[in-house]
Design an enzyme around this catalytic site. Sequence first.
Site, PDB file in Angstrom:
ATOM      1  N   ASN A  99      -4.656   0.471  -1.600  1.00 48.35           N
ATOM      2  CA  ASN A  99      -3.609   0.491  -0.578  1.00 48.35           C
ATOM      3  C   ASN A  99      -2.454   1.421  -0.903  1.00 48.35           C
ATOM      4  O   ASN A  99      -1.641   1.729  -0.041  1.00 48.35           O
ATOM      5  CB  ASN A  99      -3.077  -0.927  -0.339  1.00 48.35           C
TER       6      ASN A  99
ATOM      7  N   SER B 115      -8.800  -7.332   7.252  1.00 44.42           N
ATOM      8  CA  SER B 115      -7.597  -7.840   7.912  1.00 44.42           C
ATOM      9  C   SER B 115      -7.334  -7.057   9.196  1.00 44.42           C
ATOM     10  O   SER B 115      -7.279  -5.823   9.175  1.00 44.42           O
ATOM     11  CB  SER B 115      -6.407  -7.684   6.948  1.00 44.42           C
TER      12      SER B 115
ATOM     13  N   CYS C 162       3.978  -5.147   0.284  1.00 39.97           N
ATOM     14  CA  CYS C 162       4.419  -6.465  -0.142  1.00 39.97           C
ATOM     15  C   CYS C 162       5.443  -6.367  -1.270  1.00 39.97           C
ATOM     16  O   CYS C 162       6.129  -7.317  -1.581  1.00 39.97           O
ATOM     17  CB  CYS C 162       3.221  -7.287  -0.594  1.00 39.97           C
TER      18      CYS C 162
ATOM     19  N   THR D 114      -5.217 -11.737   2.782  1.00 47.69           N
ATOM     20  CA  THR D 114      -4.814 -12.539   1.617  1.00 47.69           C
ATOM     21  C   THR D 114      -5.690 -13.780   1.496  1.00 47.69           C
ATOM     22  O   THR D 114      -6.200 -14.093   0.412  1.00 47.69           O
ATOM     23  CB  THR D 114      -3.328 -12.930   1.734  1.00 47.69           C
TER      24      THR D 114
END
Length: 375
Positions: A152, A200, A325, A73
């Site tokens: 994703n 990440s 999320c 992020t």
Amino acid sequence: MQIRIYADHAATTALSPAAYAAMQPWLQDEYGNPSTLYSLARKPRKAVASARKRIAACIGAKPEEIHFTSGGTEADNWALEGAAFCSPDRQGQIVTSSIEHHAVLHTCDFLGRLGYCIDLLPVNQDGTVAASVLEELLREDTILVSIMLANNEIGTIQPIRELAEVTHRHKSLFHTDGVQAVGHIPVDVKELGVDMLSASAHKFNGPKGCGFLYIRDGIAIEPLMHGGAQEHGSRAGTENVAGIVGMATALEEHQKQLKHEMTYLCGLADILLGHLRETGLDFLVNGSSNRIPGSLSLSFRGADGEMLLHRLDLMGTAVATGSACDSKAAVLSHVIQAIGVPDDYKHGTVRITLGMDNNEKDARTIAGQIARILK
Ligand code: PLP
């Protein structure tokens, strides 16, 4: 009920034992702040430098092009805002796709409120962005194009090299969100021709809260974090030494077994799909055939994806509906909407992302559980 089958590796992965072991010394015995001048700082400083080199080698970058962040992020926010804020009059165009992660889309919303012009590229039915469509949209004042390397939710891999070439012909910068790709498919920043790439650690069995932004040598973007002189003055904040070392170890592990991992996960996904087809259930496989190995977005006709998720959870299997999320929100995912999944299928969408801790039995079990629930 305890989870017996974890099939949500796109949401996060377990820390690998090697990464866990590599992190230990930096949490207690070698706790020095790498920026200090006495001898306690020497080892952590060396550990961070070595991790930077090892990570750079995994993606074909130079060590000084790797900038550590608190995760994907932050890396995405930094790439977009850092490039935008180089334009002091707060004007200019930023182009992204309609299926990006919210770390990119919500940052674009923010930049739009500041006055930048944000343009969203449509995708085709399998979630691919066409270079010709990008070319038509680019303007003289385009600051940045940001297109994710792999999605994703549906796993679709974008033609990044082509998209970056088109962008560079227009003398604009190109960023790619590589969070779902790094550690899972070969990623070479020079071959891709990108100016920036986000990654990440927790998506490839590294620790949570740790990532990096690759910034090509010669590109200057504004810092997001202001404070100390860490990361050559580009990203302030005391380094997460243990996290950085764990991330390098985890990425190297994936890199070493990348070919095997890709073949193994494609095989597992095929087994799962084969068993599902045998059950006679009516479903669509979303995304491109060129997608992240082991990643399956399936839409079952007339089903309710969230109900399916909860029933699978009761049976001990963890899968997702939309992106991680968004897992608390019952709204249809923006990705499923953007690729135009037909009305009678779209609400019955689940995302199954397999990992190296899954086996053939898991693949068969998941298919059997879905069939039992839906029939
Ligand atoms: N970008 C993509 C494509 C992702 O899948 C994610 C996480 O799900 C992120 C960015 C955010 O990364 P992080 O969880 O490290 O902040």
